[in-house]
Enzyme design. Structure first.
Site, short mmCIF file in Angstrom:
data_model
loop_
_atom_site.label_atom_id
_atom_site.label_comp_id
_atom_site.label_asym_id
_atom_site.label_seq_id
_atom_site.Cartn_x
_atom_site.Cartn_y
_atom_site.Cartn_z
N LYS A 140 43.60 -54.97 -9.34
CA LYS A 140 42.13 -55.00 -9.66
C LYS A 140 40.42 -54.95 -8.53
O LYS A 140 40.28 -53.36 -8.29
CB LYS A 140 42.21 -55.65 -11.43
CG LYS A 140 41.03 -54.80 -11.79
CD LYS A 140 39.78 -55.81 -12.48
CE LYS A 140 39.02 -57.19 -12.07
NZ LYS A 140 38.48 -57.63 -12.59
N ASP A 144 40.18 -52.93 -15.94
CA ASP A 144 39.96 -54.93 -16.20
C ASP A 144 39.58 -54.57 -17.19
O ASP A 144 39.99 -53.87 -17.83
CB ASP A 144 38.25 -54.11 -15.29
CG ASP A 144 36.92 -53.94 -15.68
OD1 ASP A 144 37.56 -52.88 -16.66
OD2 ASP A 144 36.38 -53.57 -15.85
#
Length: 231
Positions: free
Chosen positions: A139, A158
């Protein structure tokens, strides 16, 4: 012969399902673009290193809070090499309000060392290299690649992206890596970075974790609302 016909029908159903998901993803994208014509990260930064640090600090912390921390952080340690002279306690004192400051301080000190020793003080430009840095998983790496370099090597997943993509039925998985793979198949590569930004904004403004504003949502007509309680 009967098994062959059954298998053929399943393939057709799978193809139809993919078509439905692709069409829904297209609708999602159109509405996100209309709502957010010019998306960008809320994290204030001036270069790749600052974005990397800010993204590490933003784990389980609001961007607004991070933006109150980073000015002092970068005043004291503007470059990775500068951070090498800091102690764990000094870094913890500066980032304390970000939460989980022990592990974040350790990761940031480790990140500075790896960036200096392995990459000559410059944040690398590839996913494979970025995830070798302490505190940087897929991420964070994807956020840095797109936000600092304009590179779409993956799609950052996320908490907002995970929640909204599941509610919209774009994925059935909880694992961020599998969600990322599903979304990468549904959205064109040149949109991946902006898909993340727009979904993050949408998650904050409309599709809240506890109280989604479904009656005000422009996607209500086609959203299956997976996991959303009626009422």
């Amino acid at each position: 012969m009967r098994p062959a016909r059954t298998g053929s029908r399943n393939v057709g159903e799978s193809t139809d399902a993919k078509g439905v998901l692709s069409a829904r993803a297209g609708q999602v994208w159109e509405r996100l673009v209309k709502r957010y014509p010019a998306p960008k990260t809320h994290l204030v930064h001036e270069n790749a290193w600052e974005l990397l640090v800010a993204t590490v600090l933003a784990a389980q912390c609001t961007d607004a809070r991070v933006n109150t921390i980073t000015p002092e952080f970068f005043r004291r340690w503007p470059r990775p090499v500068d951070l090498l002279s800091a102690t764990q306690e000094e870094v913890e004192q500066v980032i304390h309000s970000a939460g989980f400051y022990h592990s974040k301080a350790k990761n940031l000190l480790g990140a500075a060392r790896v960036v200096v020793e392995m990459f000559g003080g410059e944040v690398p430009h590839t996913l494979a290299e970025l995830i070798r840095i302490p505190g940087v998983a897929r991420k964070t790496a994807n956020v840095v690649l797109w936000g600092a370099f304009g590179i779409n090597e993956g799609l950052a997943v996320d908490t907002h992206v995970k929640r909204i993509s599941r509610r919209l039925g774009l994925t059935q998985y909880d694992d961020p890596v599998r969600i990322e793979r599903d979304l990468m198949k549904l959205f064109p590569r040149d949109t991946w970075g902006d898909v993340n930004h727009r979904l993050v904004w949408f998650g904050r403004d409309v599709c809240d974790a506890r109280n989604p504003a479904c009656t005000e949502c422009e996607m209500a007509e086609f959203c299956p609302r997976v996991g959303v309680k009626a009422g």
